[in-house]
Write an enzyme that holds these catalytic residues in place. Structure first.
Site, mmCIF file in Angstrom:
data_model
loop_
_atom_site.group_PDB
_atom_site.id
_atom_site.type_symbol
_atom_site.label_atom_id
_atom_site.label_comp_id
_atom_site.label_asym_id
_atom_site.label_seq_id
_atom_site.Cartn_x
_atom_site.Cartn_y
_atom_site.Cartn_z
ATOM 1 N N GLU A 128 -61.915 112.467 57.010
ATOM 2 C CA GLU A 128 -60.704 112.045 56.295
ATOM 3 C C GLU A 128 -60.083 110.935 57.122
ATOM 4 O O GLU A 128 -59.460 111.203 58.156
ATOM 5 C CB GLU A 128 -59.725 113.219 56.166
ATOM 6 C CG GLU A 128 -60.141 114.274 55.158
ATOM 7 C CD GLU A 128 -60.022 113.810 53.719
ATOM 8 O OE1 GLU A 128 -59.451 112.728 53.475
ATOM 9 O OE2 GLU A 128 -60.514 114.518 52.837
ATOM 10 N N CYS A 180 -51.105 108.788 55.790
ATOM 11 C CA CYS A 180 -52.320 108.040 55.423
ATOM 12 C C CYS A 180 -52.299 107.582 53.972
ATOM 13 O O CYS A 180 -52.943 106.605 53.625
ATOM 14 C CB CYS A 180 -53.552 108.889 55.690
ATOM 15 S SG CYS A 180 -53.545 110.443 54.789
HETATM 16 P P1 NAD Z 1 -57.396 109.586 66.055
HETATM 17 O O1 NAD Z 1 -58.687 109.236 65.401
HETATM 18 O O2 NAD Z 1 -56.956 108.791 67.217
HETATM 19 O O3 NAD Z 1 -57.408 111.113 66.559
HETATM 20 C C1 NAD Z 1 -57.760 112.183 65.710
HETATM 21 C C2 NAD Z 1 -58.361 113.312 66.542
HETATM 22 O O4 NAD Z 1 -59.539 112.830 67.192
HETATM 23 C C3 NAD Z 1 -57.435 113.839 67.640
HETATM 24 O O5 NAD Z 1 -57.510 115.241 67.649
HETATM 25 C C4 NAD Z 1 -58.024 113.251 68.903
HETATM 26 O O6 NAD Z 1 -57.868 114.098 70.013
HETATM 27 C C5 NAD Z 1 -59.497 113.119 68.572
HETATM 28 N N1 NAD Z 1 -60.132 112.005 69.287
HETATM 29 C C6 NAD Z 1 -59.559 110.820 69.635
HETATM 30 N N2 NAD Z 1 -60.467 110.045 70.267
HETATM 31 C C7 NAD Z 1 -61.610 110.756 70.329
HETATM 32 C C8 NAD Z 1 -62.909 110.500 70.869
HETATM 33 N N3 NAD Z 1 -63.190 109.344 71.476
HETATM 34 N N4 NAD Z 1 -63.855 111.455 70.749
HETATM 35 C C9 NAD Z 1 -63.575 112.622 70.124
HETATM 36 N N5 NAD Z 1 -62.363 112.929 69.616
HETATM 37 C C10 NAD Z 1 -61.404 112.019 69.701
HETATM 38 O O7 NAD Z 1 -56.341 109.566 64.855
HETATM 39 P P2 NAD Z 1 -54.773 109.770 64.951
HETATM 40 O O8 NAD Z 1 -54.202 108.578 65.635
HETATM 41 O O9 NAD Z 1 -54.466 111.121 65.479
HETATM 42 O O10 NAD Z 1 -54.345 109.760 63.406
HETATM 43 C C11 NAD Z 1 -54.087 108.594 62.711
HETATM 44 C C12 NAD Z 1 -55.223 108.231 61.782
HETATM 45 O O11 NAD Z 1 -55.570 109.341 60.963
HETATM 46 C C13 NAD Z 1 -54.845 107.126 60.822
HETATM 47 O O12 NAD Z 1 -55.916 106.218 60.706
HETATM 48 C C14 NAD Z 1 -54.632 107.859 59.497
HETATM 49 O O13 NAD Z 1 -54.806 107.072 58.352
HETATM 50 C C15 NAD Z 1 -55.661 108.923 59.600
HETATM 51 N N6 NAD Z 1 -55.318 110.049 58.710
HETATM 52 C C16 NAD Z 1 -56.089 110.281 57.620
HETATM 53 C C17 NAD Z 1 -55.754 111.308 56.756
HETATM 54 C C18 NAD Z 1 -56.573 111.626 55.536
HETATM 55 O O14 NAD Z 1 -56.370 112.676 54.955
HETATM 56 N N7 NAD Z 1 -57.479 110.781 55.124
HETATM 57 C C19 NAD Z 1 -54.618 112.084 57.002
HETATM 58 C C20 NAD Z 1 -53.846 111.785 58.123
HETATM 59 C C21 NAD Z 1 -54.210 110.779 58.976
#
Ligand code: NAD
Length: 451
Positions: free
Chosen positions: A226, A260
């Site tokens: 997502e 999002c």
């Molecule tokens: P992110 O990708 O930075 O982090 C998400 C998760 O991934 C966190 O738990 C983090 O600890 C983990 N993570 C980060 N880097 C990692 C790595 N290198 N390896 C493994 N795990 C890792 O996202 P965010 O900043 O927390 O959230 C914002 C993003 O999420 C935006 O792009 C938003 O659009 C998206 N989002 C999408 C939806 C949807 O339903 N489509 C909903 C909410 C947010």
């Protein structure tokens, strides 16, 4: 583990070099024991999750307020009520979802029985983001429990108070042999992902989505990703401008724009832009007062790094409304930018903050071409008092969701699927459009009713 029921830190128990291998194999053993399969077990765990939401509502509101000054109304609506909706949907339908589905037979199999049985995947990993730190963990968890899986939940490390609540309190409500919380930053999550899971449900940014998919590919583990998007909002000249302004302001500035599915940019005529700017200003004042910084209903950017990224986007185009920032408080005022070029940074990346862009177009065809020339968004919004125009946008664009004459409201319907046009999720799109409100669904929750 640290001794807390179902809470797991790095723990190899001497079993393997990977610090989480012991935990994963403990959950796999529980899953193989088939204890998560009976309807009664699933219902009991879902009801326990319901008690968590009921009894810990205040703690959820406090944690999300500490994390990002999430306004209490927004937190109750998005972190608690939407989870309860999903939970009720699962509880009301679970016995039906679990039934075998008998299918048509041919001449050669008339005497046989042919059916689809819904079988759980096994051990599922759910990784959540920070913007809705409870909702975006619990909704996939509800699906995973309903489908009879064992689950490891990994909250975002950026929202520390919500992470602590999930780590310390949630496991007290669930079966500790089948459900565990892992708190982890990037390094630990990388180690966690080395293990073989049977399904990974990730919500977050596209760049991390690629990392998750690569790790999953090593084990041929199916994933749901997502991810983010940049959602357009077409506004026709026929609209009631006050109405549009209030609905767009609500959708764009909810959670300080860190949603999002928020509308990121409006596509409208020059004439509509002239009328829309004062109407948007009026709606912002109505919702957040003349000084939104002091409003209890307006949140903050989650962290310093995110604040600086969003602040930098304010240099795109020209500020028509707002534009004030305060780094100490991580405050960015509800802002409207105009004269933004498609090549400007604010149109090149997901804003994920309280900035709305207006781009002028000559007509609906140009708006549709503009949308179709970019990545397919999570949602397309269209406002018009003429339902034919709403349907034109619906018909001629491609997106995960569609909502006519409103914003965000489609996520409140558990009867509609949710998701983007993902690489791996099969499309089960049911798009409906209309002048009064309509949403599209494309969600497949593969953790429920998987075959
Ligand atoms: P992110 O990708 O930075 O982090 C998400 C998760 O991934 C966190 O738990 C983090 O600890 C983990 N993570 C980060 N880097 C990692 C790595 N290198 N390896 C493994 N795990 C890792 O996202 P965010 O900043 O927390 O959230 C914002 C993003 O999420 C935006 O792009 C938003 O659009 C998206 N989002 C999408 C939806 C949807 O339903 N489509 C909903 C909410 C947010």
């Amino acid at each position: 583990t640290d001794g807390e029921a179902g809470t797991a830190g790095a723990d190899d128990g001497g079993m393997s070099e990977n610090p989480y291998a012991g935990l994963v194999s403990r959950l796999r053993a529980a899953w193989l024991s088939r204890r998560t399969r009976p309807l009664e077990y699933r219902v009991a765990q879902l009801e326990a999750l319901g008690r968590f939401l009921e009894e810990k509502k205040q703690d959820i509101l406090e944690a999300t307020a500490l994390d990002m000054r999430k306004p209490p109304f927004e937190a109750e609506f998005s972190e608690v009520l939407l989870c309860k909706n999903e939970l009720n949907e699962a509880l009301n339908n679970l016995s039906r979802w679990m039934k075998d589905k008998h299918v048509d037979k041919n001449l050669a199999t008339q005497l046989d029985s042919a059916f689809i049985r819904k079988d759980p995947y096994g051990v599922v990993l759910i990784i959540g983001p920070w913007n809705y730190p409870i909702y975006l963990l619990l909704v996939p968890l509800i699906g995973a429990i309903a489908a009879g899986n064992c689950v490891i939940i990994k909250p975002s490390e950026l929202t520390k108070n919500s992470e602590k609540l999930i780590e310390e309190v949630l496991p007290k409500y669930l079966d500790k042999d089948c459900f565990a919380v892992v708190t982890a930053g990037v390094e630990e999550t990388t180690r966690l992902l080395e293990n073989k899971f049977d399904y990974i449900f990730f919500t977050g940014s596209p760049s991390v989505g690629r990392i998750i998919m690569t790790a999953a590919a090593k084990h041929l583990t199916p994933v749901t990703l997502e991810l983010g998007g940049k959602n357009p909002c077409y506004v026709s000249d026929t609209c009631d401008v006050q109405n549009v302004a209030r609905r767009v302001v609500w959708g764009r500035f909810f959670n300080a724009g860190q949603t999002c599915i928020a509308p990121e940019y409006v596509l409208c005529s020059v004439e509509m832009q002239e009328k829309l700017i004062p109407a948007l200003r009026e709606a912002i004042t109505e919702f957040y007062g003349s000084e939104p910084r002091n409003s209890p209903d307006f949140g903050r950017i989650v962290g310093d790094k995110q604040f600086r990224r969003v602040q930098a986007l304010l240099s795109s185009g020209r500020v028509a409304i707002g534009g004030q920032t305060d780094e100490k408080e991580r405050y960015i005022a509800p802002t409207v930018l105009v004269d933004v070029k498609p090549s400007d940074p604010a149109m090149q990346e997901e804003i994920f903050g309280p900035i709305l862009i207006i781009i002028t177009v000559a007509n609906i065809d140009e708006a549709i071409d503009f949308i179709n020339s970019r990545e397919r968004p999570l949602v397309v919004y269209a406002f018009s008092s003429n339902s034919k125009e709403v349907n034109q946008v619906l018909e001629r664009t491609s997106s995960g969701g569609f909502c006519g004459n409103d914003t965000l409201m489609h996520v409140t319907l558990t009867s509609l699927p949710f998701g983007g046009i993902a690489l791996l999720t099969p499309s089960c799109a049911l798009r409906e459009g209309g002048p009064n409100s309509s949403a599209l669904a494309h969600k497949t929750n593969p953790l429920v009713g998987c075959t």
